[in-house]
Design an enzyme around this catalytic site. Sequence first.
Site, PDB file in Angstrom:
ATOM      1  N   TYR A  32      -2.825   6.365   5.872  1.00 35.34           N
ATOM      2  CA  TYR A  32      -1.997   5.859   4.774  1.00 35.34           C
ATOM      3  C   TYR A  32      -2.254   4.386   4.527  1.00 35.34           C
ATOM      4  CZ  TYR A  32       1.338   3.505   7.941  1.00 35.34           C
ATOM      5  OH  TYR A  32       1.922   2.670   8.852  1.00 35.34           O
ATOM      6  N   ARG A  51      -9.820  -0.665   3.921  1.00 39.41           N
ATOM      7  CA  ARG A  51      -9.279  -0.182   5.204  1.00 39.41           C
ATOM      8  C   ARG A  51      -9.068   1.331   5.170  1.00 39.41           C
ATOM      9  NH1 ARG A  51      -3.988  -2.953   7.504  1.00 39.41           N
ATOM     10  NH2 ARG A  51      -3.081  -1.798   5.786  1.00 39.41           N
ATOM     11  N   ARG A  99      -3.711  26.871  10.872  1.00 36.25           N
ATOM     12  CA  ARG A  99      -3.436  25.987  12.010  1.00 36.25           C
ATOM     13  C   ARG A  99      -4.433  26.216  13.142  1.00 36.25           C
ATOM     14  NH1 ARG A  99      -0.717  25.465  16.829  1.00 36.25           N
ATOM     15  NH2 ARG A  99       0.111  23.364  17.178  1.00 36.25           N
ATOM     16  N   LYS A 147      -5.268   3.607  10.682  1.00 36.19           N
ATOM     17  CA  LYS A 147      -3.900   3.605  10.143  1.00 36.19           C
ATOM     18  C   LYS A 147      -3.433   5.040   9.887  1.00 36.19           C
ATOM     19  CE  LYS A 147      -1.197   1.023   6.737  1.00 36.19           C
ATOM     20  NZ  LYS A 147      -0.095   0.634   7.618  1.00 36.19           N
ATOM     21  N   GLU A 179       1.528  -5.914  19.161  1.00 34.85           N
ATOM     22  CA  GLU A 179       1.908  -6.099  17.757  1.00 34.85           C
ATOM     23  C   GLU A 179       3.315  -5.543  17.570  1.00 34.85           C
ATOM     24  OE1 GLU A 179      -0.489  -3.775  15.001  1.00 34.85           O
ATOM     25  OE2 GLU A 179      -0.724  -2.169  16.473  1.00 34.85           O
ATOM     26  N   LEU A 203      -3.536  -2.717  14.766  1.00 34.32           N
ATOM     27  CA  LEU A 203      -4.037  -2.556  13.405  1.00 34.32           C
ATOM     28  C   LEU A 203      -4.489  -3.910  12.863  1.00 34.32           C
ATOM     29  CD1 LEU A 203      -4.240  -0.368  11.093  1.00 34.32           C
ATOM     30  CD2 LEU A 203      -2.260  -1.531  10.129  1.00 34.32           C
TER      31      LEU A 203
HETATM   32  N1  PMP Z   1       0.461  -3.359  12.635  1.00 32.59           N
HETATM   33  C1  PMP Z   1       1.029  -2.163  12.423  1.00 32.59           C
HETATM   34  C2  PMP Z   1       1.242  -1.252  13.589  1.00 32.59           C
HETATM   35  C3  PMP Z   1       1.435  -1.775  11.136  1.00 32.59           C
HETATM   36  O1  PMP Z   1       2.001  -0.573  10.931  1.00 32.59           O
HETATM   37  C4  PMP Z   1       1.259  -2.681  10.065  1.00 32.59           C
HETATM   38  C5  PMP Z   1       1.732  -2.337   8.677  1.00 32.59           C
HETATM   39  N2  PMP Z   1       1.163  -1.201   8.194  1.00 32.59           N
HETATM   40  C6  PMP Z   1       0.661  -3.918  10.317  1.00 32.59           C
HETATM   41  C7  PMP Z   1       0.264  -4.228  11.620  1.00 32.59           C
HETATM   42  C8  PMP Z   1       0.427  -4.925   9.224  1.00 32.59           C
HETATM   43  O2  PMP Z   1      -0.601  -4.517   8.368  1.00 32.59           O
HETATM   44  P1  PMP Z   1      -0.666  -4.975   6.849  1.00 32.59           P
HETATM   45  O3  PMP Z   1      -0.637  -6.464   6.856  1.00 32.59           O
HETATM   46  O4  PMP Z   1      -1.939  -4.433   6.345  1.00 32.59           O
HETATM   47  O5  PMP Z   1       0.551  -4.399   6.175  1.00 32.59           O
END
Ligand code: PMP
Length: 283
Positions: A32, A51, A99, A147, A179, A203
């Site tokens: 996503y 991405r 499935r 993601k 994070e 991420l």
């Molecule tokens: N880390 C994680 C785990 C996230 O879910 C997100 C937001 N999707 C981010 C960092 C920040 O990413 P972005 O700046 O692309 O929204």
Amino acid sequence: MRTVYVNGEFVLEKDAKVSIFDRAFLFADAVYEVTSVLNGKLVDFDNHMKRLHRSMKELNFGTKIKEKEFLEFHRKLVSLNKINEGIVYLQVSRGVAERDFAFPPSDTELTITAFTQKKKLIDNKTAKEGITIITVDDLRWKRCDIKTIQLLYPSIAKTEAMKKGADDAWMTQNGYIMEGTSNNAWIIKGKTIYTREADNLILSGITRRAVIEVAMKLNYKIIHKQFTVQEAENADEAFITSATAFVTPVVKINNTRISKEKPGIFTQSLREACIQQALATLK
Ligand code: PMP
């Protein structure tokens, strides 16, 4: 009622249908993106598409997406739903198949869905007052650079934080901050900004990259190095970044107040510069 996007069609949200055999539903086999909308336009859309491509490639999704088509339906959703400020959520799943743990044939049609949410991104309470954070163990898998929609652990962590009276959680491994549940984590000590290296365990945020650029333009010193919970608690300032939060101050980590509970000056200047940068990318 909102109009949403399902596989090429714009339908009222009550009429939107996806198969119960969709691999997103059965295996969280989907990726996503969340793109912010300011002034009725998309922020940093090209980087979100880059991405998305990467996430799909890492998971061996067979079919490629058409960026131009994606831009068009994002724009149309924004306009149909009269979004001046908010987000577009986009999900691409491997598609519908009987499935089975093994991936279906690579020509399986992707399921592409998107919807909008209205949200005050610029002028809101958390931007002014900052957020409070607790730290929790990071129990996620080791491909957090993709993601995917497997968000159950971050969802548990955020709920846990809120139960404890905090706004969000930063996830840790061996005493190091990885994070946030849906954002990247940063601290400032003296005149130096610290952010963890973006490897497979976090991420690589689109906003993180924008803030690195902005900070370099401002001649701020950035060190790409992981930091401990203790270092975070002893920081002069702390903040999170994400597409929807831009730069949002952190004023408390566990039981320790950061920058006397007021958003710090560096953080505020980064937020302003980050928003200016976002406005320059509108599509
Ligand atoms: N880390 C994680 C785990 C996230 O879910 C997100 C937001 N999707 C981010 C960092 C920040 O990413 P972005 O700046 O692309 O929204």
